[in-house]
Design a protein around this motif. Sequence first.
Motif, PDB file in Angstrom:
ATOM      1  N   MET A  58       0.835  -1.198   0.000  1.00 49.62           N
ATOM      2  CA  MET A  58       0.000   0.000   0.000  1.00 49.62           C
ATOM      3  C   MET A  58       0.872   1.252   0.000  1.00 49.62           C
ATOM      4  SD  MET A  58      -3.055  -1.242   2.590  1.00 49.62           S
ATOM      5  CE  MET A  58      -3.239   0.370   3.236  1.00 49.62           C
ATOM      6  N   GLN A  59       1.953   1.233   0.763  1.00 52.09           N
ATOM      7  CA  GLN A  59       2.864   2.379   0.787  1.00 52.09           C
ATOM      8  C   GLN A  59       3.529   2.577  -0.577  1.00 52.09           C
ATOM      9  OE1 GLN A  59       4.882   1.160   4.618  1.00 52.09           O
ATOM     10  NE2 GLN A  59       5.057   3.391   4.750  1.00 52.09           N
ATOM     11  N   GLU A  60       3.928   1.488  -1.200  1.00 55.29           N
ATOM     12  CA  GLU A  60       4.551   1.593  -2.519  1.00 55.29           C
ATOM     13  C   GLU A  60       3.589   2.185  -3.540  1.00 55.29           C
ATOM     14  OE1 GLU A  60       5.855  -2.375  -3.352  1.00 55.29           O
ATOM     15  OE2 GLU A  60       7.473  -2.287  -1.875  1.00 55.29           O
ATOM     16  N   ALA A  61       2.299   1.905  -3.383  1.00 57.41           N
ATOM     17  CA  ALA A  61       1.275   2.442  -4.281  1.00 57.41           C
ATOM     18  C   ALA A  61       0.782   3.809  -3.818  1.00 57.41           C
ATOM     19  CB  ALA A  61       0.101   1.467  -4.362  1.00 57.41           C
ATOM     20  N   ASN A  62       1.361   4.322  -2.737  1.00 62.29           N
ATOM     21  CA  ASN A  62       0.964   5.595  -2.141  1.00 62.29           C
ATOM     22  C   ASN A  62      -0.534   5.603  -1.803  1.00 62.29           C
ATOM     23  OD1 ASN A  62       1.734   7.987  -1.022  1.00 62.29           O
ATOM     24  ND2 ASN A  62       1.386   9.175  -2.867  1.00 62.29           N
ATOM     25  N   SER A  63      -1.004   4.476  -1.285  1.00 67.30           N
ATOM     26  CA  SER A  63      -2.407   4.315  -0.913  1.00 67.30           C
ATOM     27  C   SER A  63      -2.530   4.293   0.608  1.00 67.30           C
ATOM     28  CB  SER A  63      -2.955   2.997  -1.484  1.00 67.30           C
ATOM     29  OG  SER A  63      -4.221   2.731  -0.938  1.00 67.30           O
ATOM     30  N   ASP A  64      -3.257   5.237   1.144  1.00 68.65           N
ATOM     31  CA  ASP A  64      -3.484   5.310   2.593  1.00 68.65           C
ATOM     32  C   ASP A  64      -4.891   4.815   2.907  1.00 68.65           C
ATOM     33  OD1 ASP A  64      -3.337   5.832   5.277  1.00 68.65           O
ATOM     34  OD2 ASP A  64      -3.494   7.995   5.081  1.00 68.65           O
ATOM     35  N   LEU A 116      -5.886   2.765   5.059  1.00 69.86           N
ATOM     36  CA  LEU A 116      -6.166   2.610   6.484  1.00 69.86           C
ATOM     37  C   LEU A 116      -6.536   3.933   7.154  1.00 69.86           C
ATOM     38  CD1 LEU A 116      -3.323   0.103   7.421  1.00 69.86           C
ATOM     39  CD2 LEU A 116      -5.738  -0.397   7.011  1.00 69.86           C
ATOM     40  N   GLY A 117      -6.375   5.040   6.427  1.00 68.79           N
ATOM     41  CA  GLY A 117      -6.776   6.340   6.959  1.00 68.79           C
ATOM     42  C   GLY A 117      -5.820   6.910   7.989  1.00 68.79           C
ATOM     43  N   ILE A 118      -4.554   6.580   7.883  1.00 66.66           N
ATOM     44  CA  ILE A 118      -3.565   7.077   8.837  1.00 66.66           C
ATOM     45  C   ILE A 118      -3.419   8.591   8.710  1.00 66.66           C
ATOM     46  CG2 ILE A 118      -1.131   6.956   9.513  1.00 66.66           C
ATOM     47  CD1 ILE A 118      -1.294   3.999   8.402  1.00 66.66           C
ATOM     48  N   GLY A 119      -3.411   9.076   7.486  1.00 61.78           N
ATOM     49  CA  GLY A 119      -3.337  10.525   7.260  1.00 61.78           C
ATOM     50  C   GLY A 119      -4.517  11.256   7.879  1.00 61.78           C
ATOM     51  N   ARG A 120      -5.699  10.694   7.748  1.00 58.84           N
ATOM     52  CA  ARG A 120      -6.905  11.294   8.346  1.00 58.84           C
ATOM     53  C   ARG A 120      -6.786  11.364   9.862  1.00 58.84           C
ATOM     54  NH1 ARG A 120      -9.489  14.538   5.197  1.00 58.84           N
ATOM     55  NH2 ARG A 120      -9.581  13.655   3.137  1.00 58.84           N
ATOM     56  N   HIS A 121      -6.210  10.337  10.439  1.00 61.67           N
ATOM     57  CA  HIS A 121      -6.005  10.315  11.895  1.00 61.67           C
ATOM     58  C   HIS A 121      -5.038  11.430  12.312  1.00 61.67           C
ATOM     59  CE1 HIS A 121      -5.773   8.563  15.918  1.00 61.67           C
ATOM     60  NE2 HIS A 121      -4.472   8.821  15.849  1.00 61.67           N
ATOM     61  N   ILE A 122      -3.968  11.602  11.542  1.00 62.24           N
ATOM     62  CA  ILE A 122      -2.995  12.647  11.857  1.00 62.24           C
ATOM     63  C   ILE A 122      -3.630  14.023  11.712  1.00 62.24           C
ATOM     64  CG2 ILE A 122      -0.805  13.703  11.169  1.00 62.24           C
ATOM     65  CD1 ILE A 122       0.110  10.855  10.376  1.00 62.24           C
ATOM     66  N   ILE A 123      -4.423  14.226  10.655  1.00 58.66           N
ATOM     67  CA  ILE A 123      -5.110  15.507  10.472  1.00 58.66           C
ATOM     68  C   ILE A 123      -6.003  15.803  11.678  1.00 58.66           C
ATOM     69  CG2 ILE A 123      -6.908  16.716   9.159  1.00 58.66           C
ATOM     70  CD1 ILE A 123      -5.869  15.281   6.652  1.00 58.66           C
ATOM     71  N   GLU A 182       2.520  13.150   1.228  1.00 56.14           N
ATOM     72  CA  GLU A 182       2.793  12.323   0.044  1.00 56.14           C
ATOM     73  C   GLU A 182       4.256  11.908  -0.034  1.00 56.14           C
ATOM     74  OE1 GLU A 182       1.268  14.190  -3.448  1.00 56.14           O
ATOM     75  OE2 GLU A 182      -0.778  14.207  -2.673  1.00 56.14           O
ATOM     76  N   GLU A 183       5.151  12.718   0.500  1.00 57.14           N
ATOM     77  CA  GLU A 183       6.571  12.351   0.526  1.00 57.14           C
ATOM     78  C   GLU A 183       6.904  11.481   1.735  1.00 57.14           C
ATOM     79  OE1 GLU A 183       9.073  15.784   0.413  1.00 57.14           O
ATOM     80  OE2 GLU A 183       8.337  16.424  -1.538  1.00 57.14           O
ATOM     81  N   LYS A 184       6.285  11.754   2.858  1.00 60.32           N
ATOM     82  CA  LYS A 184       6.602  11.045   4.104  1.00 60.32           C
ATOM     83  C   LYS A 184       5.976   9.649   4.170  1.00 60.32           C
ATOM     84  CE  LYS A 184       8.916  14.206   6.369  1.00 60.32           C
ATOM     85  NZ  LYS A 184      10.303  14.036   6.743  1.00 60.32           N
ATOM     86  N   TYR A 185       4.738   9.524   3.718  1.00 61.29           N
ATOM     87  CA  TYR A 185       3.994   8.274   3.882  1.00 61.29           C
ATOM     88  C   TYR A 185       4.725   7.038   3.353  1.00 61.29           C
ATOM     89  CZ  TYR A 185       0.401   4.718   3.332  1.00 61.29           C
ATOM     90  OH  TYR A 185      -0.288   3.534   3.356  1.00 61.29           O
ATOM     91  N   PRO A 186       5.294   7.061   2.143  1.00 61.87           N
ATOM     92  CA  PRO A 186       5.969   5.842   1.647  1.00 61.87           C
ATOM     93  C   PRO A 186       7.179   5.428   2.482  1.00 61.87           C
ATOM     94  CG  PRO A 186       5.523   7.345  -0.152  1.00 61.87           C
ATOM     95  CD  PRO A 186       5.235   8.095   1.113  1.00 61.87           C
ATOM     96  N   ASN A 187       7.728   6.345   3.286  1.00 60.08           N
ATOM     97  CA  ASN A 187       8.943   6.050   4.053  1.00 60.08           C
ATOM     98  C   ASN A 187       8.687   5.810   5.547  1.00 60.08           C
ATOM     99  OD1 ASN A 187      10.620   6.449   1.732  1.00 60.08           O
ATOM    100  ND2 ASN A 187      10.251   8.623   1.976  1.00 60.08           N
ATOM    101  N   VAL A 188       7.452   5.910   5.976  1.00 59.74           N
ATOM    102  CA  VAL A 188       7.132   5.661   7.380  1.00 59.74           C
ATOM    103  C   VAL A 188       7.265   4.171   7.655  1.00 59.74           C
ATOM    104  CG1 VAL A 188       5.325   5.780   9.144  1.00 59.74           C
ATOM    105  CG2 VAL A 188       5.557   7.634   7.496  1.00 59.74           C
ATOM    106  N   SER A 189       7.831   3.849   8.805  1.00 62.74           N
ATOM    107  CA  SER A 189       8.004   2.441   9.172  1.00 62.74           C
ATOM    108  C   SER A 189       6.821   1.990  10.019  1.00 62.74           C
ATOM    109  CB  SER A 189       9.305   2.270   9.956  1.00 62.74           C
ATOM    110  OG  SER A 189       9.459   0.939  10.356  1.00 62.74           O
ATOM    111  N   PHE A 190       6.030   1.063   9.480  1.00 63.32           N
ATOM    112  CA  PHE A 190       4.890   0.496  10.184  1.00 63.32           C
ATOM    113  C   PHE A 190       5.214  -0.940  10.562  1.00 63.32           C
ATOM    114  CE2 PHE A 190       2.837   3.650   7.418  1.00 63.32           C
ATOM    115  CZ  PHE A 190       2.124   4.375   8.365  1.00 63.32           C
TER     116      PHE A 190
END
Length: 88
Positions: A37-43, A45-52, A65-73
């Motif tokens: 999902m990160q490789e496809a830049n697909s969020d 799970l709504g993690i971005g919405r939670h952060i907002i 958009e730059e940070k999400y693919p590199n976040v370690s989950f």
Amino acid sequence: MMEYPEDRLDSEKKTNFLTKKLSEMLTTKANKIIKKMQEANSDSLGIGRHIIAHHHETWQKINWEEKYPNVSFKARVNVEISKHGIFN
């Protein structure tokens, strides 16, 4: 699990083994799915919405958009077998 008793799937030892094995397998699959999902830049799970919603100041300082693919989950799935037998 008792549908095929020859494997003794109703024993506590076998249930504990299956619980552990399924937890490991599903954890591995969940982590692979998150990485794809990160490789496809697909969020999805709504993690971005939670952060907002809960960390708005942080959200304004980052480019998601730059940070999400590199976040370690690291996902962890815990299986609990609560019933056994035939389910309708």
